[in-house]
Design an enzyme around this catalytic site. Structure first.
Site: not given
Length: 414
Positions: A124, A190, A211, A396
């Site tokens: 990740d 993590t 944005k 997640t």
């Protein structure tokens, strides 16, 4: 493309998660059916399975009990090239696709979810560089993970007030000349305390909302990067979740990932892949618990015969096995779609994460029940798996959030 990466006797040469090229015979080759593996994949999975049983499983209880980072597994993964699974071959990585790496995570998750999480978080932490980094940024960082490197990474987005609502993050990055100055705090990261290289999300222009968020690469040792405490957790205790603080931390402008203001889009893209990795880990946890429960029912005798002969036990095992198989197939469909860059990939991936993690929680709970008093005891390990399964319903994106996202995507596809 450079020569093949070797896993001992196994040679692999494939296209990475980001490559648009196709090879006729690679570890990443897609077949007509989701279940058929290439010969290279079969050899890889046999190697990973042996590694998990011989080297990782014997240490799982100790890792959980002592909150010990799995250094032994990390070093083995480094030797085998598994610490850079998604890094393209041209940068010295292994060049796996999403499906293959997901299978690796499942196999490791069967015996030690902490070790699987460490490897998952490692991938990740590199994702945004691989997916969205400029050629110069990729050249600067990705080769550092090759050649048996033990460098660790982390994915730093979550904050005390920004978990499910990541747009609520407070970390700021202000451009000053050829640098950005970052101030803020992250939590529950993590691999955070062991990470050498971090991908960090911060607002460069809060007034623009989604944005106005950007992504940066931050290295250990940078002045202003402070590592906080590691959390004491219910499960997956061998993989640290840490606080990180940024106090007037300066990073060169070249460490901006992609374009300024596109960080939220990059974050969502990475999470769509993270979720199927979480789902794969969950399937592994469930499979490991199922196998232990089945073995116990064959050995444990009550009423003069193994409890495997009791109809209520048979019904429970049948349901558990069916649910695990269904979860695995849904995960495989999701990874196949993501590898094909099919627009349905994130949607099915969210479904897979939700279903697989719920399955892991149910199956591990049922495994404890099937094993009775033994299941509640540490030495039989399913109690640990039950604690570990819980996290897969949370990280997640909680399953409530993933259900909401799935529902909205189905009802309002535009």
């Amino acid at each position: 493309m450079k020569g093949p990466i070797k896993f001992n006797a196994l040679s692999l040469q494939g296209r990475s998660v980001m490559s648009n090229q196709s090879n006729d015979t690679t570890i990443t080759q897609r077949r007509d059916t989701m279940n058929e593996l290439t010969e290279e994949q079969k050899l890889l999975m046999e190697m990973v399975r042996n590694l998990a049983v011989r080297e990782i499983a014997p240490r799982a209880i100790e890792i959980d009990e002592n909150h010990s980072f799995p250094v032994h597994a990390r070093d083995l993964f480094a030797d085998l090239g598994l610490l850079s699974p998604l890094v393209p071959v041209e940068y010295g990585g292994t060049g796996m696709d999403i499906t293959t790496f997901a299978m690796v995570l499942e196999e490791i998750g069967k015996v030690c979810a902490s070790t699987a999480l460490m490897l998952l978080a490692q991938a990740d932490g590199m994702l945004s560089i691989i997916l969205d980094g400029s050629p110069a940024l990729k050249e600067k960082y990705l080769p550092r993970f090759g050649e048996k490197s033990t460098l660790m990474t982390a994915f730093a987005a979550t904050e005390p007030g920004a978990g499910s609502d990541l747009l609520a993050m407070k970390t700021r990055a202000v451009k000053k000349g050829d640098k950005y100055v970052i101030n803020g705090q992250k939590c529950f990261i993590t691999n955070g305390s062991v990470a050498d290289i971090l991908t960090v999300w911060a607002y460069t222009d809060p007034s623009k909302g989604a944005k106005g968020m950007s992504t940066f690469v931050v290295e250990r040792g940078t002045p202003g990067l402070i590592y906080g405490h590691n959390e004491k957790k219910m499960g997956m205790r061998g993989c640290p979740n840490s606080e990180l603080f940024f106090e007037d931390l300066e990073v060169p402008a070249e460490n901006l990932v992609g374009e300024e203001g596109k960080g939220f889009a990059y974050l969502m893209g990475a999470l769509s892949i993270n979720r199927v990795f979480c789902a794969s880990q969950a399937v592994g946890i469930a499979q490991g618990a199922l196998e232990r429960a089945m073995q116990h029912t064959r050995e444990r005798e009550q009423f003069g015969k193994p409890i495997a002969h009791l109809t209520p036990i048979q019904f429970m095992i049948a349901d558990m096995a069916t649910e695990v198989e269904a979860a695995r197939l849904l995960v495989r469909k999701a990874t196949t779609l993501l590898d094909a860059k099919d627009k349905r990939g994130p949607l099915i991936g969210g479904m897979a994460k939700t279903f697989a993690s719920d399955t892991a929680m149910k199956v591990t709970t049922d495994a404890v029940q099937v094993m009775g008093g033994s299941g509640y005891m540490q030495e039989y390990q399913v109690e640990r798996m039950m604690r570990e399964a819980k996290l897969t319903q949370i990280y997640t994106g909680t399953n409530q959030i993933t259900r909401m996202v799935t529902g909205r995507s189905l009802l309002f596809p535009s």
